[in-house]
Design a protein around this motif. Structure first.
Motif, PDB file in Angstrom:
ATOM      1  N   LEU A  19      -7.269  -4.066   0.131  1.00 13.06           N
ATOM      2  CA  LEU A  19      -6.144  -3.131   0.261  1.00 13.06           C
ATOM      3  C   LEU A  19      -5.552  -2.950  -1.135  1.00 13.06           C
ATOM      4  N   GLU A  22      -1.699  -2.493  -1.908  1.00  4.72           N
ATOM      5  CA  GLU A  22      -0.868  -3.683  -1.708  1.00  4.72           C
ATOM      6  C   GLU A  22      -1.393  -4.896  -2.484  1.00  4.72           C
ATOM      7  N   VAL A  40      -8.588 -10.615   7.210  1.00 10.49           N
ATOM      8  CA  VAL A  40      -7.984  -9.401   7.763  1.00 10.49           C
ATOM      9  C   VAL A  40      -8.262  -9.317   9.264  1.00 10.49           C
ATOM     10  N   GLY A  44      -4.708  -8.947  10.022  1.00 10.32           N
ATOM     11  CA  GLY A  44      -4.452  -7.548   9.694  1.00 10.32           C
ATOM     12  C   GLY A  44      -4.360  -6.653  10.913  1.00 10.32           C
ATOM     13  N   GLU A  48      -5.680  -1.794   8.766  1.00 11.10           N
ATOM     14  CA  GLU A  48      -6.007  -2.635   7.608  1.00 11.10           C
ATOM     15  C   GLU A  48      -7.438  -3.142   7.704  1.00 11.10           C
ATOM     16  N   GLU A  51      -9.792  -0.335   6.701  1.00  9.06           N
ATOM     17  CA  GLU A  51      -9.768  -0.044   5.266  1.00  9.06           C
ATOM     18  C   GLU A  51     -10.473  -1.136   4.467  1.00  9.06           C
TER      19      GLU A  51
END
Length: 66
Positions: A19, A22, A40, A44, A48, A51
């Motif tokens: 990410l 972030e 994640v 997440g 998220e 991604e």
């Protein structure tokens, strides 16, 4: 997988994070990429996870999920 200290993490390019906006889930090597996918998946959101998976697969095609 080598541990990342604060100083080392600051020097990682944004593109080496799952990410990047972030700066979460570092993927600078394949071991960290595998770990990013696992973390994640645990912590997440669905967006998220998607991604991070996209960014990992772009960088490491061998980890492509079929």
């Amino acid at each position: 997988m080598a541990d990342l200290d604060t100083n080392a993490r600051k020097h990682i390019k944004d593109s080496n994070f799952g990410l990047p906006d972030e700066r979460k889930y570092p993927i600078e090597d394949i071991d960290h990429a595998r770990n990013a996918l696992a973390r994640v998946a645990q912590h997440g959101t669905k967006a998220e996870q998607e991604e991070v998976r996209r960014n990992v697969e772009r960088k490491y095609p061998s980890l492509k999920h079929d």
